[in-house]
Design a protein around this motif. Structure first.
Motif, PDB file in Angstrom:
ATOM      1  N   GLU A 325       0.843   1.922 -16.404  1.00 17.54           N
ATOM      2  CA  GLU A 325      -0.168   2.340 -17.238  1.00 17.54           C
ATOM      3  C   GLU A 325      -0.403   3.816 -16.644  1.00 17.54           C
ATOM      4  N   THR A 326       0.053   4.373 -15.726  1.00 11.69           N
ATOM      5  CA  THR A 326      -0.176   5.865 -15.400  1.00 11.69           C
ATOM      6  C   THR A 326       1.181   6.273 -14.869  1.00 11.69           C
ATOM      7  N   ASN A 327       1.326   7.718 -14.841  1.00 14.72           N
ATOM      8  CA  ASN A 327       2.772   8.179 -14.745  1.00 14.72           C
ATOM      9  C   ASN A 327       3.173   8.124 -13.275  1.00 14.72           C
ATOM     10  N   ARG A 375      -8.052   5.730  -6.703  1.00 16.79           N
ATOM     11  CA  ARG A 375      -6.496   5.822  -7.270  1.00 16.79           C
ATOM     12  C   ARG A 375      -6.248   4.446  -7.718  1.00 16.79           C
ATOM     13  N   GLU A 376      -7.297   3.716  -8.084  1.00 15.75           N
ATOM     14  CA  GLU A 376      -6.820   2.149  -8.252  1.00 15.75           C
ATOM     15  C   GLU A 376      -5.815   2.036  -9.583  1.00 15.75           C
ATOM     16  N   ALA A 377      -5.830   2.883 -10.502  1.00 18.58           N
ATOM     17  CA  ALA A 377      -4.818   2.900 -11.513  1.00 18.58           C
ATOM     18  C   ALA A 377      -3.382   3.146 -11.577  1.00 18.58           C
ATOM     19  N   ASP A 378      -3.505   4.147 -10.392  1.00 14.28           N
ATOM     20  CA  ASP A 378      -1.961   4.563  -9.914  1.00 14.28           C
ATOM     21  C   ASP A 378      -1.610   3.437  -8.655  1.00 14.28           C
ATOM     22  N   ALA A 379      -2.574   2.686  -8.141  1.00 11.60           N
ATOM     23  CA  ALA A 379      -2.055   1.616  -7.214  1.00 11.60           C
ATOM     24  C   ALA A 379      -1.474   0.364  -8.239  1.00 11.60           C
ATOM     25  N   ALA A 383       2.046  -1.342  -7.847  1.00 11.92           N
ATOM     26  CA  ALA A 383       2.202  -2.708  -7.579  1.00 11.92           C
ATOM     27  C   ALA A 383       2.981  -3.259  -8.690  1.00 11.92           C
ATOM     28  N   ALA A 384       2.957  -2.938  -9.998  1.00 10.79           N
ATOM     29  CA  ALA A 384       3.718  -3.304 -11.016  1.00 10.79           C
ATOM     30  C   ALA A 384       5.337  -3.262 -10.728  1.00 10.79           C
ATOM     31  N   ALA A 385       5.783  -2.272  -9.806  1.00 14.77           N
ATOM     32  CA  ALA A 385       7.234  -2.120  -9.484  1.00 14.77           C
ATOM     33  C   ALA A 385       7.456  -2.929  -8.311  1.00 14.77           C
ATOM     34  N   LEU A 386       6.460  -3.234  -7.605  1.00 12.73           N
ATOM     35  CA  LEU A 386       6.490  -4.010  -6.408  1.00 12.73           C
ATOM     36  C   LEU A 386       5.749  -5.573  -6.635  1.00 12.73           C
ATOM     37  N   PRO A 387       6.187  -6.304  -7.312  1.00 15.20           N
ATOM     38  CA  PRO A 387       5.334  -7.585  -7.986  1.00 15.20           C
ATOM     39  C   PRO A 387       5.056  -8.239  -6.335  1.00 15.20           C
ATOM     40  N   ASP A 398      -4.971  13.166   1.645  1.00 18.16           N
ATOM     41  CA  ASP A 398      -3.798  13.714   1.369  1.00 18.16           C
ATOM     42  C   ASP A 398      -3.219  13.015  -0.043  1.00 18.16           C
ATOM     43  N   GLY A 399      -3.920  12.036  -0.576  1.00 14.99           N
ATOM     44  CA  GLY A 399      -3.428  11.553  -1.940  1.00 14.99           C
ATOM     45  C   GLY A 399      -2.072  10.872  -1.920  1.00 14.99           C
ATOM     46  N   ILE A 400      -1.752  10.333  -0.583  1.00 16.34           N
ATOM     47  CA  ILE A 400      -0.366   9.743  -0.385  1.00 16.34           C
ATOM     48  C   ILE A 400      -0.467   8.313  -0.482  1.00 16.34           C
ATOM     49  N   PHE A 401       0.568   7.431  -0.796  1.00 16.77           N
ATOM     50  CA  PHE A 401       0.396   6.273  -1.011  1.00 16.77           C
ATOM     51  C   PHE A 401       1.581   5.615  -0.148  1.00 16.77           C
ATOM     52  N   ASP A 402       1.056   4.658   0.855  1.00 17.83           N
ATOM     53  CA  ASP A 402       1.889   4.073   1.867  1.00 17.83           C
ATOM     54  C   ASP A 402       2.278   2.700   1.497  1.00 17.83           C
ATOM     55  N   VAL A 403       3.691   2.391   1.566  1.00 18.97           N
ATOM     56  CA  VAL A 403       4.190   1.034   1.372  1.00 18.97           C
ATOM     57  C   VAL A 403       4.866   0.671   2.721  1.00 18.97           C
ATOM     58  N   THR A 404       4.245  -0.311   3.101  1.00 17.08           N
ATOM     59  CA  THR A 404       4.751  -1.191   4.346  1.00 17.08           C
ATOM     60  C   THR A 404       5.494  -2.265   3.882  1.00 17.08           C
ATOM     61  N   VAL A 405       6.768  -2.386   4.183  1.00 19.04           N
ATOM     62  CA  VAL A 405       7.555  -3.467   3.523  1.00 19.04           C
ATOM     63  C   VAL A 405       7.450  -4.604   4.777  1.00 19.04           C
ATOM     64  N   GLY A 406       7.078  -5.973   4.300  1.00 23.76           N
ATOM     65  CA  GLY A 406       7.026  -7.021   5.273  1.00 23.76           C
ATOM     66  C   GLY A 406       8.030  -7.907   5.308  1.00 23.76           C
ATOM     67  N   SER A 407       7.719  -9.078   5.703  1.00 22.30           N
ATOM     68  CA  SER A 407       9.212  -9.805   6.100  1.00 22.30           C
ATOM     69  C   SER A 407       9.527 -10.543   5.103  1.00 22.30           C
ATOM     70  N   GLU A 408       8.859 -10.820   3.902  1.00 22.44           N
ATOM     71  CA  GLU A 408       9.245 -11.462   2.809  1.00 22.44           C
ATOM     72  C   GLU A 408      10.178 -10.644   1.975  1.00 22.44           C
TER      73      GLU A 408
END
Length: 442
Positions: A325-327, A375-379, A383-387, A398-408
């Protein structure tokens, strides 16, 4: 007695409405594919010209710059043959097209931004150029300038607009807070002209114009200004004080158009913008232009010519497997897994791989997306890329998004961002307009 006489006059004129039956003949220099099709097509334009404006009017209207003497707004309105649907298609002013040949000229027709056709040959050439590039015949033409727009909005009771964030553009004079506002003609002009907002450019401005028109039509319906031919006639008379028409468009035509629009429910009025393939096509001597998406714009004009709805037509707006939905190209992401980082780059996210500092033991559960407040729309795009990813807002500058990969186990989907969807997808007025009914005219 005067009202009765007016009513009888209007009703007598219904039988002569040319737009109910025969169509105007197509211009001679257009492509062979063009024909009148079914239904009625009305071209509405707003002119960017300062001619005749005093210094005080320029200050009041926030139009102190140099005008281009061209069309600033261009909308093609299609009324279906059964008068049960209306489709409004905005044609961006920077669309790069081949003009129709000016009267009395020979040889190859020039190319340029579609708004420049008016400067070369005024309304007639603007009409014939639209006919040439769409393959449709234009049956009626309406034109207004800055002061005409201001007066028209005032005469029609003002315009309701809404926004989920403050909007300010010094060039147009627009300055409104988040929420719903009922604007007079002067402020509505600023809203319609604003281009220096986020996202910048013409498509966002065009969508705002569509929203305003949707609510303006709703307001006229709520106030009963188009409820019957007599009331539609009164509205048409007021409109004619500020709008110019072609020689083939008279009072009865405007009454018929208004009465038709006044009887349509919001879910039977469609709005769209011509699909764009290239948003910054540079042409020497012309500048930055917009190139139409060839197959999708062709499907749009074919649908109108065949008198079909444009909403829900996947030829005009294909449905991707996973829509963003966003770029993604405006979302900066840090990812602590190299494979995930590589996969997200395929969707054009701005990714930094931080896997070198990832913990030896992954936290339990699915990936966690930590995103900046607001930044909910960007989140949601990330999230659409990481179901299945979890979302957590955090106060961060800083406007940065952090992705912490879990055990699953994690699957990364390729998301598709289409700016046409975000700013110009075919949509019905009930989904476009502000929530609730517009207030009555004061």
């Amino acid at each position: 007695m005067r009202r009765l006489t007016a009513g009888l006059t209007v009703l007598a004129g219904l039988a002569s409405w040319p737009w109910l039956g025969a169509q105007t003949a197509p211009a001679a220099d257009g492509p062979a594919a063009r024909d009148s099709g079914r239904g009625t097509n009305i071209l509405i334009v707003g002119i960017d010209s300062r001619t005749g404006l005093s210094a005080g009017e320029k200050r009041r209207l926030h139009v102190g710059g140099e005008g281009c003497d061209c069309t600033d707004v261009m909308m093609l309105v299609h009324l279906s043959e059964d008068r049960r649907r209306a489709s409004v298609v905005s044609i961006p002013r920077d669309s790069y097209v081949e003009y129709a040949a000016p009267e009395g000229t020979t040889g190859a027709a020039p190319r340029g931004k579609i708004n420049g056709a008016f400067k070369i040959g005024r309304g007639p050439l603007a009409v014939r150029t639209v006919e040439k590039v769409t393959g449709l015949s234009v049956d009626h033409y309406l034109e207004t300038g800055f002061t005409g727009f201001e007066q028209a909005v005032n005469d029609l009771g003002g315009a309701t607009v809404c926004s989920d964030k403050p909007l300010k553009d010094e060039n147009s004079g627009l300055d409104i807070t988040a929420g719903t506002h009922h604007l007079d003609g002067n402020r509505a002009l600023g809203y319609a002209r604003a281009r220096h907002l986020d996202p910048p450019g013409d498509l966002g401005r065009v969508r705002r114009q569509q929203r305003m028109l949707a609510d303006l039509l709703e307001g006229l319906t709520v106030r009963g200004a188009l409820a019957d031919p007599v009331k539609a006639a009164d509205t048409a008379r007021r409109l004619l004080r500020s709008v110019r028409t072609d020689v083939g468009t008279g009072m009865n035509d405007l009454i018929g158009i208004g009465w038709t629009l006044g009887r349509l429910p919001a879910d039977r009025v469609e709005f769209a913008t011509v699909p764009i393939a290239h948003f910054d096509h540079r042409v020497p001597g012309v500048g930055s232009t917009l190139l139409w998406h060839e197959s999708r714009s062709r499907a749009l004009w074919e649908a109108l010519r065949a008198d079909r709805p444009i909403t829900g037509d996947t030829r005009i707006l294909p449905v991707p497997e996973t829509r963003a939905e966003t770029n993604p190209a405006r979302i900066t992401v840090r990812v602590d897994d190299a494979e995930v980082a590589t996969a997200l780059r395929r969707s054009r996210f701005l990714v930094t791989d931080t896997s070198a500092s990832a913990p030896a033991e992954r936290p339990a559960g699915p990936p966690l997306i930590t995103f900046p407040d607001g930044r909910e729309a960007d989140a949601n795009t990330l999230a659409a890329a990481l179901p299945g990813a979890r979302l957590r807002a955090a106060a961060r500058a800083d406007g940065i998004f952090d992705v912490t990969v879990g055990s699953e186990p994690i699957v990364v989907k390729t998301v598709t961002y289409d700016r046409n969807v975000a700013e110009g997808a075919p949509v019905t007025a009930d989904r476009l307009r502000c929530a609730g009914s517009p207030p009555p005219a004061s």
